[in-house]
Design a protein around this motif. Structure first.
Motif, PDB file in Angstrom:
ATOM      1  N   GLY A  27       1.014  -1.208  -0.170  1.00 33.00           N
ATOM      2  CA  GLY A  27       0.030   0.045   0.057  1.00 33.00           C
ATOM      3  C   GLY A  27       0.855   1.163  -0.049  1.00 33.00           C
ATOM      4  N   PRO A  28       0.239   2.302  -0.331  1.00 35.44           N
ATOM      5  CA  PRO A  28       1.080   3.717  -0.267  1.00 35.44           C
ATOM      6  C   PRO A  28       1.407   3.995   1.392  1.00 35.44           C
ATOM      7  CG  PRO A  28      -1.341   4.052  -1.374  1.00 35.44           C
ATOM      8  CD  PRO A  28      -1.205   2.608  -0.682  1.00 35.44           C
ATOM      9  N   TYR A  29       2.753   4.336   1.232  1.00 34.03           N
ATOM     10  CA  TYR A  29       3.423   4.590   2.451  1.00 34.03           C
ATOM     11  C   TYR A  29       2.619   5.510   3.292  1.00 34.03           C
ATOM     12  CZ  TYR A  29       7.147   5.149   6.146  1.00 34.03           C
ATOM     13  OH  TYR A  29       7.784   5.573   7.164  1.00 34.03           O
ATOM     14  N   ASN A  30       2.257   6.651   2.540  1.00 35.56           N
ATOM     15  CA  ASN A  30       1.431   7.640   3.455  1.00 35.56           C
ATOM     16  C   ASN A  30       0.302   7.518   3.869  1.00 35.56           C
ATOM     17  OD1 ASN A  30       4.024   9.589   3.335  1.00 35.56           O
ATOM     18  ND2 ASN A  30       3.270  10.140   1.119  1.00 35.56           N
ATOM     19  N   ASN A  31      -0.408   6.488   3.627  1.00 33.90           N
ATOM     20  CA  ASN A  31      -1.820   5.930   3.787  1.00 33.90           C
ATOM     21  C   ASN A  31      -1.802   4.660   4.491  1.00 33.90           C
ATOM     22  OD1 ASN A  31      -2.345   8.183   2.253  1.00 33.90           O
ATOM     23  ND2 ASN A  31      -3.428   7.269   0.683  1.00 33.90           N
ATOM     24  N   PRO A  32      -1.517   4.552   5.789  1.00 30.70           N
ATOM     25  CA  PRO A  32      -1.302   3.519   6.718  1.00 30.70           C
ATOM     26  C   PRO A  32      -2.573   2.414   6.547  1.00 30.70           C
ATOM     27  CG  PRO A  32      -0.803   5.472   7.945  1.00 30.70           C
ATOM     28  CD  PRO A  32      -1.513   5.792   6.606  1.00 30.70           C
ATOM     29  N   GLN A  33      -3.686   3.008   6.310  1.00 27.48           N
ATOM     30  CA  GLN A  33      -4.946   1.930   6.326  1.00 27.48           C
ATOM     31  C   GLN A  33      -5.525   1.562   4.746  1.00 27.48           C
ATOM     32  OE1 GLN A  33      -4.939   4.442   8.851  1.00 27.48           O
ATOM     33  NE2 GLN A  33      -4.507   2.658  10.200  1.00 27.48           N
ATOM     34  N   GLU A  34      -4.668   2.287   4.051  1.00 26.16           N
ATOM     35  CA  GLU A  34      -5.031   1.781   2.463  1.00 26.16           C
ATOM     36  C   GLU A  34      -4.054   0.610   2.025  1.00 26.16           C
ATOM     37  OE1 GLU A  34      -5.305   3.603  -2.143  1.00 26.16           O
ATOM     38  OE2 GLU A  34      -4.722   4.909  -0.373  1.00 26.16           O
ATOM     39  N   THR A  35      -4.345  -0.437   2.507  1.00 24.82           N
ATOM     40  CA  THR A  35      -3.329  -1.816   2.407  1.00 24.82           C
ATOM     41  C   THR A  35      -4.233  -2.734   1.355  1.00 24.82           C
ATOM     42  OG1 THR A  35      -4.340  -2.788   4.295  1.00 24.82           O
ATOM     43  CG2 THR A  35      -2.312  -1.392   4.501  1.00 24.82           C
ATOM     44  N   TYR A  36      -3.592  -3.717   0.594  1.00 26.06           N
ATOM     45  CA  TYR A  36      -4.191  -4.557  -0.431  1.00 26.06           C
ATOM     46  C   TYR A  36      -3.175  -5.687  -0.176  1.00 26.06           C
ATOM     47  CZ  TYR A  36      -5.667  -0.106  -2.377  1.00 26.06           C
ATOM     48  OH  TYR A  36      -6.509   0.996  -2.368  1.00 26.06           O
ATOM     49  N   ASN A  37      -3.873  -6.674  -0.711  1.00 30.90           N
ATOM     50  CA  ASN A  37      -3.381  -8.032  -0.574  1.00 30.90           C
ATOM     51  C   ASN A  37      -1.957  -8.188  -1.584  1.00 30.90           C
ATOM     52  OD1 ASN A  37      -2.731 -10.966  -2.139  1.00 30.90           O
ATOM     53  ND2 ASN A  37      -4.495 -11.344  -0.667  1.00 30.90           N
ATOM     54  N   TYR A  38      -0.923  -8.538  -0.931  1.00 29.85           N
ATOM     55  CA  TYR A  38       0.392  -8.547  -1.586  1.00 29.85           C
ATOM     56  C   TYR A  38       0.356  -8.911  -3.033  1.00 29.85           C
ATOM     57  CZ  TYR A  38       5.446  -9.373  -2.210  1.00 29.85           C
ATOM     58  OH  TYR A  38       6.536  -9.144  -2.585  1.00 29.85           O
ATOM     59  N   TYR A  39      -0.551 -10.024  -3.164  1.00 28.89           N
ATOM     60  CA  TYR A  39      -0.403 -10.427  -4.596  1.00 28.89           C
ATOM     61  C   TYR A  39      -1.517  -9.983  -5.667  1.00 28.89           C
ATOM     62  CZ  TYR A  39       2.909 -14.111  -3.062  1.00 28.89           C
ATOM     63  OH  TYR A  39       3.858 -14.745  -2.499  1.00 28.89           O
ATOM     64  N   LEU A  40      -2.172  -8.802  -5.021  1.00 31.51           N
ATOM     65  CA  LEU A  40      -2.872  -8.251  -5.919  1.00 31.51           C
ATOM     66  C   LEU A  40      -2.158  -7.560  -7.169  1.00 31.51           C
ATOM     67  CD1 LEU A  40      -5.777  -7.021  -6.421  1.00 31.51           C
ATOM     68  CD2 LEU A  40      -5.041  -4.998  -5.096  1.00 31.51           C
ATOM     69  N   LEU A  41      -0.807  -7.314  -6.838  1.00 31.59           N
ATOM     70  CA  LEU A  41       0.145  -6.995  -7.875  1.00 31.59           C
ATOM     71  C   LEU A  41       0.632  -8.083  -8.509  1.00 31.59           C
ATOM     72  CD1 LEU A  41       1.645  -3.611  -6.344  1.00 31.59           C
ATOM     73  CD2 LEU A  41      -0.137  -3.894  -7.843  1.00 31.59           C
ATOM     74  N   PRO A  42       1.304  -7.972  -9.696  1.00 32.22           N
ATOM     75  CA  PRO A  42       1.790  -9.241 -10.301  1.00 32.22           C
ATOM     76  C   PRO A  42       3.231  -9.621 -10.031  1.00 32.22           C
ATOM     77  CG  PRO A  42       1.847  -7.340 -11.847  1.00 32.22           C
ATOM     78  CD  PRO A  42       0.978  -6.884 -10.689  1.00 32.22           C
ATOM     79  N   PHE A  43       3.370  -9.725  -8.658  1.00 32.99           N
ATOM     80  CA  PHE A  43       4.638 -10.244  -8.267  1.00 32.99           C
ATOM     81  C   PHE A  43       4.809 -11.881  -8.586  1.00 32.99           C
ATOM     82  CE2 PHE A  43       4.087  -6.566  -5.141  1.00 32.99           C
ATOM     83  CZ  PHE A  43       5.392  -5.861  -5.523  1.00 32.99           C
ATOM     84  N   CYS A  44       5.878 -12.432  -7.913  1.00 29.37           N
ATOM     85  CA  CYS A  44       5.941 -14.032  -8.206  1.00 29.37           C
ATOM     86  C   CYS A  44       5.028 -14.427  -7.416  1.00 29.37           C
ATOM     87  CB  CYS A  44       7.508 -14.264  -7.949  1.00 29.37           C
ATOM     88  SG  CYS A  44       8.760 -13.516  -8.971  1.00 29.37           S
ATOM     89  N   LYS A  45       4.063 -15.228  -7.908  1.00 25.15           N
ATOM     90  CA  LYS A  45       2.948 -16.052  -7.341  1.00 25.15           C
ATOM     91  C   LYS A  45       3.692 -17.335  -6.674  1.00 25.15           C
ATOM     92  CE  LYS A  45      -0.292 -13.351  -8.409  1.00 25.15           C
ATOM     93  NZ  LYS A  45       0.423 -12.057  -9.206  1.00 25.15           N
ATOM     94  N   PRO A  46       2.825 -17.796  -5.543  1.00 26.78           N
ATOM     95  CA  PRO A  46       3.300 -18.879  -4.912  1.00 26.78           C
ATOM     96  C   PRO A  46       3.320 -20.145  -6.120  1.00 26.78           C
ATOM     97  CG  PRO A  46       1.931 -17.902  -3.572  1.00 26.78           C
ATOM     98  CD  PRO A  46       1.976 -17.154  -4.637  1.00 26.78           C
ATOM     99  N   LYS A  47       3.947 -21.296  -5.765  1.00 23.94           N
ATOM    100  CA  LYS A  47       3.663 -22.439  -6.793  1.00 23.94           C
ATOM    101  C   LYS A  47       2.537 -23.082  -6.557  1.00 23.94           C
ATOM    102  CE  LYS A  47       8.778 -23.276  -6.419  1.00 23.94           C
ATOM    103  NZ  LYS A  47      10.055 -23.966  -5.890  1.00 23.94           N
ATOM    104  N   ALA A  48       1.940 -23.168  -5.337  1.00 25.85           N
ATOM    105  CA  ALA A  48       0.702 -23.847  -5.133  1.00 25.85           C
ATOM    106  C   ALA A  48      -0.410 -23.160  -5.703  1.00 25.85           C
ATOM    107  CB  ALA A  48       0.435 -24.143  -3.651  1.00 25.85           C
TER     108      ALA A  48
END
Length: 547
Positions: A27-48
């Motif tokens: 989430g945006p560093y300046n907005n502590p409550q505006e958080t999202y699931n880590y894998y909402l962004l196209p990072f490396c996904k888990p194998k399972a």
């Protein structure tokens, strides 16, 4: 953009044992409550296909933490020079996702593709983890991102029980200004208690001496006594008249006493157990303690209502049990709607909402009902020092500053002044990623707040009664409750001048949470102030001849 990962901290690791690397949220560093699931962004996904999830306690879920097993291969005390996780080719959608998540200003956007983990251990326990992001790559459609990770282990002497101390900002919370604020508030307490003592010992003593005489010595004394019959003494036949909306005042006073006891209990439990070291623990303790202290709220409310000849006690009990929870639930519902619209982790899962409702239904509500019954029977006998006249006396017209609304509004200034500096530390801790740990300070400030509130409402009630206005009940409650108004005004200043929050999401959460806090603070200070003023009023009328 901020992101969060966490290594498992289980005990009993052996060299070569697997260590789970959990990912949490972004989430945006300046907005502590505006958080999202880590894998909402196209990072490396888990194998399972369905990676392992881990939810903490009730408080951690309410704070929007959801741990997901990254399935990165880590082993205890085994260094990894560089481990390639995956390669991601950016199409238009993935590029847009990363750009929207990271870009604020400028034309170029970069993403760090390499993470270095520096993990400290002591014996068989993980102590702390430092994550460093490296290898920035410009985001562009068609680019290929090679994500990788490196791990370095090193031994430290820090005991596991003290692992959290490195995150405590001693220079900030134990700054000289913090000590000065405590001293300043303490001096305010001395001043106000001295003022109340002066009223009690000097102003009222003269009235008591005249009222306790059996008869005036001569005609001149009689004429002087009649001429001096004014102020608070004239309203002795109306001062104990039940206030308007007795049910609402009873519910607020009962709830306020419950909240005061709740805050004291949470502070003491936190001091004893260092609950700040675990995520969400304080929130869980707050919810459980609120349910357990519902007996006190019902007892105070039920007894107060019965002493004032209230008849609709079930209605008052229902109001006591729901007035604060429903207010908080209404605000939380609006915030949850915003979080769901933004697909944020701040949205509370339905199961968690059910758990909170069950705690209220099967613990808080029954205890409130039981407390109301006990309060009505054990503490519900009217014992007013003066009889109430059948016909209310007319209230003379006074200047604006002696009217109830003005007195109530001014009453909150000094209590707010006593906690002004502490509010800065509390707000900074909650909204700027600092861990609040000085609960000894907080307990002292809390006690000072209660004392100042009681003193201010006593003085306010005395001024009102001296103006021959016997509507002191709601005025004394308002004099304490208005403290929350000034805290909310301060929060507006803090938002614009002390934070860099942006967007509708964070703005709504900031003012929504602040409104919840101020609502509880207002009810608590109003109730404490009212009880102090009530004791004062009963004390001064007990020593005069009311018949």
């Amino acid at each position: 953009m901020g992101e969060e990962t966490r290594c498992s901290l289980r005990s009993g690791y052996q060299v070569g044992d697997p260590v789970t690397l959990w990912v949490n949220k972004v989430g945006p560093y300046n907005n502590p409550q505006e958080t999202y699931n880590y894998y909402l962004l196209p990072f490396c996904k888990p194998k399972a296909e369905k990676p392992r999830h881990k939810w903490g306690g009730l408080g951690e879920v309410l704070q929007g933490n959801e741990l997901i097993d990254s399935q990165v291969d880590l082993t205890f005390r085994t260094d990894v020079a560089k481990l390639k996780l995956c390669s991601v080719t950016l199409d238009e959608e993935k590029t847009r996702d990363f750009v929207e998540a990271t870009a604020r200003d400028g034309e170029s956007t970069f993403l760090y593709t390499h993470k270095s983990l520096d993990i400290a251990y002591n014996g068989d326990r993980v102590i702390h983890v430092n994550l460093t992001s490296e290898a920035p790559v410009a985001l562009a459609k068609g680019a290929t991102l090679d994500f990788s990770i490196a791990v370095t282990w090193h031994a430290v002497d820090t005991p596991f029980a003290r692992r959290f101390e490195r995150y405590l900002d001693y220079s900030f919370f134990e700054h000289q200004i913090h000590w000065f604020s405590i001293f300043n508030s303490f001096m305010m307490v001395i001043f106000l208690t001295g003022l109340v003592a002066m009223i009690m010992l000097r102003t009222l003593r003269r009235d008591y001496a005249r009222y306790t005489r059996d008869a005036p010595d001569d005609l001149e004394s009689l004429e002087r006594d009649v001429g001096e019959e004014s102020g608070w003494k004239l309203v002795h036949g109306d001062v104990f008249r039940p206030p308007a909306r007795l049910d609402a005042l009873s519910a607020l006073v009962g709830t306020g006493v419950q909240l005061a006891l709740l805050v004291a209990a949470v502070i003491l439990v936190t001091i004893a157990g260092a609950l700040f070291a675990e995520r969400g623990t304080i929130v869980t303790v707050f919810i459980v303690c609120y349910a357990l202290t519902s007996f006190v709220g019902g007892y105070v409310s039920g007894g107060f209502y019965a002493r004032n000849d209230g008849k609709l006690w079930i209605q008052t009990m229902l109001l006591t049990a729901t007035i604060f929870p429903l207010s908080v639930l209404g605000i939380a519902f609006l915030l949850n709607t915003v979080a769901i619209f933004y697909s944020s982790l701040a949205a509370v899962p339905f199961g968690t909402i059910v758990v909170v409702l069950l705690i209220w239904m099967f613990l808080s509500f029954p205890l409130c009902l039981f407390g109301t019954v006990v309060g009505r029977n054990w503490n519900g006998v009217p014992d007013h020092p003066c009889r109430v006249k059948r016909i209310p006396s007319p209230i003379p017209e006074r200047k604006w500053y002696l009217r109830p609304a003005a007195i109530a509004l001014v009453g909150g200034l000094l209590p707010f002044g006593s906690i002004f500096i502490e509010m800065y530390f509390v707000f900074t801790s909650f909204w700027n990623y600092k861990v609040y740990y000085v609960y000894g300070f907080f307990l002292l400030v809390f006690i000072i707040l209660l004392v100042v509130t009681v003193c201010v409402t006593i003085v306010a009630s005395y001024f009102l009664l001296n103006a021959e206005n016997y509507h002191w009940h709601w005025t004394s409650f308002g004099a304490g409750a208005s403290t929350a108004l000034y805290v909310f005004l301060y929060s507006i200043h803090y938002f614009f001048f002390k934070t860099k929050m942006t967007g509708f999401f964070q703005t709504s959460f900031y003012f929504g949470y602040t409104l919840m806090f101020c609502l509880g603070l207002g009810i608590m200070c109003g109730a404490v102030g009212y009880l102090g003023a009530s004791s004062f009023v009963r004390r001064i009328y007990r020593n005069i001849k009311c018949d």
